[in-house]
Design a protein around this motif. Structure first.
Motif, mmCIF file in Angstrom:
data_model
loop_
_atom_site.group_PDB
_atom_site.id
_atom_site.type_symbol
_atom_site.label_atom_id
_atom_site.label_comp_id
_atom_site.label_asym_id
_atom_site.label_seq_id
_atom_site.Cartn_x
_atom_site.Cartn_y
_atom_site.Cartn_z
ATOM 1 N N GLU A 3 0.980 -0.654 -0.413
ATOM 2 C CA GLU A 3 0.087 0.294 0.179
ATOM 3 C C GLU A 3 0.933 0.927 0.254
ATOM 4 O O GLU A 3 1.877 1.311 1.151
ATOM 5 N N ALA A 4 0.420 2.663 -0.637
ATOM 6 C CA ALA A 4 1.201 3.609 -0.465
ATOM 7 C C ALA A 4 1.171 4.189 0.771
ATOM 8 O O ALA A 4 0.155 4.415 1.309
ATOM 9 N N GLY A 5 2.407 4.650 0.937
ATOM 10 C CA GLY A 5 2.515 4.841 2.205
ATOM 11 C C GLY A 5 3.219 4.531 3.523
ATOM 12 O O GLY A 5 3.216 4.563 5.178
ATOM 13 N N THR A 6 2.536 3.071 3.314
ATOM 14 C CA THR A 6 3.129 1.913 4.234
ATOM 15 C C THR A 6 4.596 1.083 4.098
ATOM 16 O O THR A 6 4.920 0.601 3.151
ATOM 17 N N PRO A 7 4.904 1.559 5.133
ATOM 18 C CA PRO A 7 7.111 1.068 5.085
ATOM 19 C C PRO A 7 7.226 0.200 5.172
ATOM 20 O O PRO A 7 6.075 -0.891 5.650
ATOM 21 N N THR A 8 7.819 -1.151 4.689
ATOM 22 C CA THR A 8 8.350 -2.318 4.322
ATOM 23 C C THR A 8 9.310 -2.947 6.020
ATOM 24 O O THR A 8 10.219 -1.450 6.303
ATOM 25 N N PRO A 9 8.653 -3.089 6.198
ATOM 26 C CA PRO A 9 10.159 -3.868 7.284
ATOM 27 C C PRO A 9 11.489 -3.763 7.188
ATOM 28 O O PRO A 9 11.492 -4.561 5.768
ATOM 29 N N GLN A 10 12.379 -3.284 7.720
ATOM 30 C CA GLN A 10 13.861 -3.311 7.221
ATOM 31 C C GLN A 10 14.298 -4.511 7.893
ATOM 32 O O GLN A 10 13.406 -5.538 8.712
ATOM 33 N N PRO A 11 15.110 -5.360 6.884
ATOM 34 C CA PRO A 11 16.077 -6.582 7.671
ATOM 35 C C PRO A 11 16.293 -6.517 8.907
ATOM 36 O O PRO A 11 16.225 -7.596 9.364
ATOM 37 N N GLU A 12 16.891 -6.084 9.380
ATOM 38 C CA GLU A 12 17.642 -5.323 9.660
ATOM 39 C C GLU A 12 16.634 -5.781 11.755
ATOM 40 O O GLU A 12 16.954 -5.829 12.499
ATOM 41 N N ARG A 13 15.714 -4.961 11.709
ATOM 42 C CA ARG A 13 14.427 -4.600 12.159
ATOM 43 C C ARG A 13 14.073 -5.868 12.495
ATOM 44 O O ARG A 13 13.329 -6.463 13.677
ATOM 45 N N ARG A 14 13.635 -7.122 11.744
ATOM 46 C CA ARG A 14 13.208 -8.505 11.648
ATOM 47 C C ARG A 14 14.132 -9.446 11.934
ATOM 48 O O ARG A 14 14.224 -10.557 13.142
ATOM 49 N N ILE A 15 15.663 -8.873 11.961
ATOM 50 C CA ILE A 15 16.295 -9.779 12.615
ATOM 51 C C ILE A 15 16.988 -9.786 13.772
ATOM 52 O O ILE A 15 16.891 -10.037 14.953
ATOM 53 N N ASP A 16 16.452 -7.935 14.032
ATOM 54 C CA ASP A 16 16.377 -7.759 15.827
ATOM 55 C C ASP A 16 15.655 -8.682 16.775
ATOM 56 O O ASP A 16 15.569 -8.945 17.633
ATOM 57 N N ALA A 17 14.231 -8.036 15.790
ATOM 58 C CA ALA A 17 13.069 -8.956 16.697
ATOM 59 C C ALA A 17 13.293 -10.160 16.839
ATOM 60 O O ALA A 17 12.615 -10.758 17.867
ATOM 61 N N PHE A 18 13.592 -10.923 15.960
ATOM 62 C CA PHE A 18 13.772 -12.662 15.814
ATOM 63 C C PHE A 18 14.933 -13.080 16.730
ATOM 64 O O PHE A 18 14.854 -13.896 17.719
ATOM 65 N N ARG A 19 15.843 -11.636 17.465
ATOM 66 C CA ARG A 19 17.396 -12.470 18.302
ATOM 67 C C ARG A 19 16.468 -12.416 19.491
ATOM 68 O O ARG A 19 16.724 -12.993 20.004
ATOM 69 N N ARG A 20 15.934 -11.271 19.496
ATOM 70 C CA ARG A 20 15.125 -11.016 21.347
ATOM 71 C C ARG A 20 13.981 -11.387 21.783
ATOM 72 O O ARG A 20 14.264 -12.099 22.627
ATOM 73 N N THR A 21 13.380 -12.363 20.672
ATOM 74 C CA THR A 21 12.168 -13.013 20.313
ATOM 75 C C THR A 21 13.068 -14.331 21.307
ATOM 76 O O THR A 21 12.726 -14.844 21.878
ATOM 77 N N HIS A 22 13.860 -15.278 20.532
ATOM 78 C CA HIS A 22 15.115 -15.956 21.182
ATOM 79 C C HIS A 22 15.540 -15.514 22.348
ATOM 80 O O HIS A 22 15.710 -16.766 22.873
ATOM 81 N N LEU A 23 16.229 -14.442 22.878
ATOM 82 C CA LEU A 23 16.634 -13.901 24.193
ATOM 83 C C LEU A 23 15.657 -13.979 24.925
ATOM 84 O O LEU A 23 15.781 -15.055 26.026
ATOM 85 N N ALA A 24 14.499 -13.701 24.739
ATOM 86 C CA ALA A 24 13.274 -13.744 25.457
ATOM 87 C C ALA A 24 13.092 -15.551 26.402
ATOM 88 O O ALA A 24 12.392 -16.033 27.216
ATOM 89 N N ASN A 25 12.629 -16.371 24.776
ATOM 90 C CA ASN A 25 12.494 -17.638 24.822
ATOM 91 C C ASN A 25 13.811 -18.896 26.165
ATOM 92 O O ASN A 25 13.152 -19.129 27.141
#
Length: 126
Positions: A3-25
């Protein structure tokens, strides 16, 4: 299509979220282990030290309760290992792995039963 105006998630942010989730686990897993070790320590205290502190005439009820707390501790450690693996598998598939409600209920019920039984033994041993 994006959609117009919707930013695409940056790969670095996805990787950071993935790491945070694993660390929380991992932190949750360690909390399961700490809780299990605490239950074992409570079991030792109830079985070995509480009868002396309460000047109990009979020690077998305390020993049974102590063993119960140790069993609870081992169950919590086993549940923690199972939970770590379950969440890791779900994360690898991009899914959420909810805690099995039966496991939570059974561990909670055993904890309550042991706590109430400990109070009853202490109060009745007077």
């Amino acid at each position: 299509m994006e959609e117009a105006g919707t930013p695409t998630p940056q790969p670095e942010r996805r990787i950071d979220a993935f790491r945070r989730t694993h660390l929380a686990n991992e932190r949750t897993y360690l909390a399961w282990l700490r809780s299990g070790l605490t239950a074992v320590a409570v079991g030792l205290a109830v079985a070995k030290f509480l009868p002396d502190l309460a000047d109990a005439g009979v020690s077998w009820p305390y020993v049974i309760l102590g063993v119960g707390f140790c069993v609870l501790g081992v169950l919590m450690m086993v549940a923690g290992i199972h939970r770590l693996r379950q969440v890791n598998r779900a994360l690898s598939r991009g899914e959420f792995g909810p805690l099995d409600e039966r496991v939570a209920t059974q561990i909670g019920a055993l904890t309550i039963v042991l706590a109430v039984a400990t109070m009853a033994v202490i109060l009745l041993d007077r």
